[in-house]
Design an enzyme around this catalytic site. Structure first.
Site, short mmCIF file in Angstrom:
data_model
loop_
_atom_site.label_atom_id
_atom_site.label_comp_id
_atom_site.label_asym_id
_atom_site.label_seq_id
_atom_site.Cartn_x
_atom_site.Cartn_y
_atom_site.Cartn_z
N GLY A 1 7.80 1.13 34.22
CA GLY A 1 8.00 1.83 32.95
C GLY A 1 8.10 3.33 33.12
O GLY A 1 8.50 3.83 34.18
N CYS B 1 0.66 7.91 24.09
CA CYS B 1 -0.69 8.05 24.67
C CYS B 1 -1.77 8.60 23.73
O CYS B 1 -2.85 8.03 23.65
CB CYS B 1 -0.61 8.96 25.89
N1 LIG Z 1 4.13 7.21 29.16
C1 LIG Z 1 3.40 8.17 29.65
O1 LIG Z 1 3.77 9.33 29.60
C2 LIG Z 1 2.08 7.86 30.32
C3 LIG Z 1 1.44 8.89 31.03
C4 LIG Z 1 0.22 8.62 31.64
C5 LIG Z 1 -0.33 7.35 31.56
N2 LIG Z 1 0.30 6.37 30.87
C6 LIG Z 1 -0.31 5.02 30.90
O2 LIG Z 1 0.37 4.26 31.91
C7 LIG Z 1 0.49 2.88 31.52
C8 LIG Z 1 1.95 2.46 31.50
O3 LIG Z 1 2.60 3.27 30.54
P1 LIG Z 1 4.19 3.31 30.43
O4 LIG Z 1 4.51 4.37 29.45
O5 LIG Z 1 4.78 3.36 31.80
O6 LIG Z 1 4.47 1.86 29.80
P2 LIG Z 1 5.82 1.04 29.77
O7 LIG Z 1 5.73 0.10 28.64
O8 LIG Z 1 6.98 1.98 29.84
O9 LIG Z 1 5.80 0.23 31.16
C9 LIG Z 1 4.91 -0.80 31.45
C10 LIG Z 1 5.69 -1.89 32.19
O10 LIG Z 1 4.78 -2.87 32.69
C11 LIG Z 1 5.46 -4.14 32.66
N3 LIG Z 1 4.45 -5.20 32.76
C12 LIG Z 1 3.49 -5.55 31.86
N4 LIG Z 1 2.73 -6.53 32.36
C13 LIG Z 1 3.20 -6.84 33.60
C14 LIG Z 1 2.82 -7.76 34.61
N5 LIG Z 1 1.76 -8.56 34.44
N6 LIG Z 1 3.56 -7.80 35.75
C15 LIG Z 1 4.61 -6.98 35.93
N7 LIG Z 1 5.02 -6.06 35.01
C16 LIG Z 1 4.31 -6.00 33.86
C17 LIG Z 1 6.21 -4.11 31.36
O11 LIG Z 1 7.28 -5.04 31.33
C18 LIG Z 1 6.69 -2.65 31.32
O12 LIG Z 1 8.00 -2.49 31.84
C19 LIG Z 1 -0.23 2.78 30.18
O13 LIG Z 1 -1.56 2.43 30.41
C20 LIG Z 1 -0.17 4.21 29.64
O14 LIG Z 1 -1.21 4.48 28.76
C21 LIG Z 1 1.50 6.59 30.27
O1 LIG Z 2 1.74 22.43 20.88
C1 LIG Z 2 2.11 21.25 20.78
C2 LIG Z 2 2.31 20.41 21.90
C3 LIG Z 2 2.71 19.10 21.70
N1 LIG Z 2 2.92 18.63 20.44
C4 LIG Z 2 3.30 17.22 20.25
O2 LIG Z 2 2.36 16.39 20.92
C5 LIG Z 2 3.00 15.18 21.34
C6 LIG Z 2 2.69 14.90 22.80
O3 LIG Z 2 3.34 15.87 23.61
P1 LIG Z 2 3.11 15.97 25.19
O4 LIG Z 2 1.68 15.97 25.48
O5 LIG Z 2 3.90 17.11 25.67
O6 LIG Z 2 3.82 14.64 25.73
P2 LIG Z 2 3.27 13.25 26.31
O7 LIG Z 2 4.36 12.72 27.15
O8 LIG Z 2 2.73 12.42 25.20
O9 LIG Z 2 2.09 13.65 27.32
C7 LIG Z 2 0.71 13.51 26.98
O10 LIG Z 2 0.28 12.18 27.19
C8 LIG Z 2 0.48 11.70 28.54
C9 LIG Z 2 0.10 10.24 28.55
O11 LIG Z 2 -1.25 10.03 28.71
C10 LIG Z 2 -0.36 12.55 29.48
O12 LIG Z 2 -0.18 12.07 30.82
C11 LIG Z 2 0.08 14.01 29.36
O13 LIG Z 2 -0.74 14.82 30.21
C12 LIG Z 2 -0.07 14.45 27.91
O14 LIG Z 2 0.42 15.78 27.75
C13 LIG Z 2 4.48 15.35 21.04
O15 LIG Z 2 4.80 14.69 19.83
C14 LIG Z 2 4.64 16.84 20.89
O16 LIG Z 2 5.71 17.21 20.07
C15 LIG Z 2 2.72 19.44 19.34
O17 LIG Z 2 2.89 19.02 18.20
N2 LIG Z 2 2.32 20.75 19.54
#
Ligand SMILES: NC(=O)c1ccc[n+]([C@@H]2O[C@H](COP(=O)([O-])OP(=O)(O)OC[C@H]3O[C@@H](n4cnc5c(N)ncnc54)[C@H](O)[C@@H]3O)[C@@H](O)[C@H]2O)c1
Ligand SMILES: O=c1ccn([C@@H]2O[C@H](COP(=O)(O)OP(=O)(O)O[C@H]3O[C@H](CO)[C@@H](O)[C@H](O)[C@H]3O)[C@@H](O)[C@H]2O)c(=O)[nH]1
Length: 480
Positions: free
Chosen positions: A10, A272
């Site tokens: 993902g 998140c």
């Molecule tokens: N999106 C972000 O910016 C971000 C940043 C930091 C942490 N996280 C955390 O990381 C995790 C993943 O987030 P994401 O945004 O990548 O999610 P996502 O939905 O984009 O990706 C997750 C993937 O895992 C796959 N999956 C689920 N169960 C599975 C299994 N049993 N075997 C194989 N594949 C499987 C799904 O099909 C999906 O493609 C979450 O816990 C999220 O909170 C996300």
């Molecule tokens: O001054 C600000 C900064 C951000 N946002 C909003 O806040 C949300 C989140 O923004 P941002 O944090 O930049 O993006 P994410 O990708 O959601 O990242 C957050 O969430 C991730 C998932 O956990 C973490 O890994 C990152 O450190 C954390 O910044 C968005 O809707 C932004 O538009 C505001 O409204 N005002």
């Protein structure tokens, strides 16, 4: 050759593993997923996610030491280090519904690892999980281990979308938590060696497992709290004639506070912040800390208030009804430079306007019609499941029209709402937009991207979050 496998292709698994492959040419990296369509997209010219710089990194490594596959079991069984980066949605049913993290996907990944493993492995929590998840995973693995040694590490990811590649290339810190045993420390060292290929060692922080798990939830709670703080101030600014940009600037100049993350907005979105704070609230409640739980709950409450307040402003300033009126929505993604719409404030704003019977014309440079229709039809929290397990939307919403151009969206509209801070919205020909709109013509800027003075000079009635109000808006106060 060290082999890494990441379960979950993902937003986190894909970019993170692509960067590891780029920086560590001698490591073979396989990213696996149960979603065949996602894997097919990762192997195609159109990657499943839009992230600046990602295409180049994937193109450099794919087929050399970076592989995307749906043969989950094969790659897991061959790996030395297994990252787990699967969905950890908010539970919608049962104990803790609406707050607790649903660990179904995590648990099934852990059981699969136990089933297919034939050699010792380091299992790395990359997903954001509740504190003490590592203990649960350890139990699943050791009770099914067949003599294999599993070391569990917590290595939460801090990348933000839109800047993922930049954040991965140059992270503020990499956090690795592990057991304080010799085996645990050895596993920490092995993962530290991977990151040390490009991250300075003083930015690789090592801790115990529970600190690492909690630090991820804490970091997101602190970041979201800053936005709710400035958004709370924005309401007070509108009531008093202060300007939230000036207040943020003055406050942020204090080096103890700092200038980042102080932009007032229509509310924070993304996959998140809300999910992780709800999870934190639940953990506090489970640990008998209701005061602490309530403290963090307020961050979400202010965010909901901000979105409702925005909708109320729109409706009240347009003579208390938007029924049958065309409203242009510019921007649907939760922030600029991403096509991600998970928990975007645009969903709540659009639903609010549709509730008042508006006709919406939506334009976002990275989000297509199918996605927008799905988002507006989906129930809260349903988005956070693997794509093929999400309920299909039965019908599309007729009052919603999705177009591929800001001028088409705004033609004959009564009002324009800016909900994502895409750079292109700063340089639109607003005179042309005004000329083609119904009068009086309104602009509601939920991201403070437009030059209000210029727009007022053209003839628009302008509402910008937290800025001094036009006389028109003062005369039509919104119910909070
Ligand atoms: N999106 C972000 O910016 C971000 C940043 C930091 C942490 N996280 C955390 O990381 C995790 C993943 O987030 P994401 O945004 O990548 O999610 P996502 O939905 O984009 O990706 C997750 C993937 O895992 C796959 N999956 C689920 N169960 C599975 C299994 N049993 N075997 C194989 N594949 C499987 C799904 O099909 C999906 O493609 C979450 O816990 C999220 O909170 C996300
Ligand atoms: O001054 C600000 C900064 C951000 N946002 C909003 O806040 C949300 C989140 O923004 P941002 O944090 O930049 O993006 P994410 O990708 O959601 O990242 C957050 O969430 C991730 C998932 O956990 C973490 O890994 C990152 O450190 C954390 O910044 C968005 O809707 C932004 O538009 C505001 O409204 N005002």
């Amino acid at each position: 050759m060290v082999k890494i496998c990441c379960i979950g292709a993902g937003y986190v698994g894909g970019p993170t593993m692509a960067v590891i492959a780029l920086k560590c040419p001698e490591i073979e990296v396989a990213v696996v997923d149960i979603s065949v369509s996602r894997i097919t997209a990762w192997n195609s010219d159109t990657l499943p996610i839009y992230e600046p710089g990602l295409d180049e990194v994937v193109k450099k490594c794919r087929g050399k030491n970076l592989f995307f596959s749906s043969d989950v079991e094969k790659h897991v069984s061959e790996a030395d280090i297994v990252f787990v980066s699967v969905n950890t949605p908010t539970k919608t049913q049962g104990l803790g519904a609406g707050k607790a993290a649903d660990l179904t996907y995590w648990e099934s990944a852990a059981r699969m690892i136990a089933d297919v493993s034939k050699s010792n492995k380091i299992v790395v929590e990359k997903s954001t999980v509740p504190v003490k998840t590592a203990e649960a995973i350890e139990k699943i693995l050791t009770h099914n281990s067949k003599g294999i040694d599993f070391q569990i590490l917590s290595n939460p990811e801090f990348l933000a979308e839109g800047t993922a590649i930049q954040d991965l290339f140059n992270p503020d810190r990499v956090l690795i938590g592990g057991r304080e045993t010799p085996e645990g420390q050895k596993a920490i060292a092995a993962l530290r060696d991977v990151y040390a290929h490009w991250v300075p060692v003083d930015r690789i922080i090592c801790s115990n497992l529970w600190s690492a798990e909690l630090s991820k939830l804490a970091a997101n709670a602190f970041l979201a709290q800053r936005i709710s703080s400035v958004n709370a101030m924005s309401a007070l600014c509108e009531a008093t004639g202060a300007d939230v940009s000036q207040v943020s600037h003055a406050v942020g100049k204090d080096t103890r506070i700092g200038p980042k993350f102080l932009n007032a907005s229509v509310g924070f979105g993304g996959s998140c912040f809300q999910k992780d704070i709800l999870n934190l609230v639940y953990i506090c409640e489970c640990n008998g800390l209701p005061e602490v739980a309530n403290y963090w709950k307020q961050v979400i409450k202010i965010n909901d208030y901000q979105k409702t307040r925005f909708v109320n402003r729109i409706v009240s300033s347009m003579f208390n009804t938007v029924s049958g009126k065309k409203i242009a929505i510019l921007g649907f993604a939760f922030k600029k430079d991403t096509g991600d719409t998970r928990e975007t404030p645009a969903i709540d704003v659009c639903k609010g306007l549709l509730g008042d019977k508006a006709l919406l014309s939506i334009y976002d440079p990275q989000v297509n019609e199918e996605q927008i229709q799905r988002d507006l039809a989906m129930k809260k929290f349903d988005w956070d499941h693997p794509v093929h397990l999400q309920p299909m939307s039965p019908t599309s919403i007729k009052q919603v029209n999705v177009v591929w151009d800001a001028y088409a969206a705004t033609k004959d509209a009564h009002g324009v709402c800016i909900l994502t801070e895409w750079d292109e919205f700063k340089t639109l020909d607003y005179q042309r937009i005004y000329d083609n709109m119904r009068k009086p013509a309104f602009i509601f800027d939920g991201r403070n991207v437009v030059d209000e003075a210029k727009l007022r000079a053209i003839g628009f009635i302008v509402y910008s979050i937290g800025k001094p109000l036009d006389q028109w808006l003062k005369d039509m106060p919104a119910v909070a």
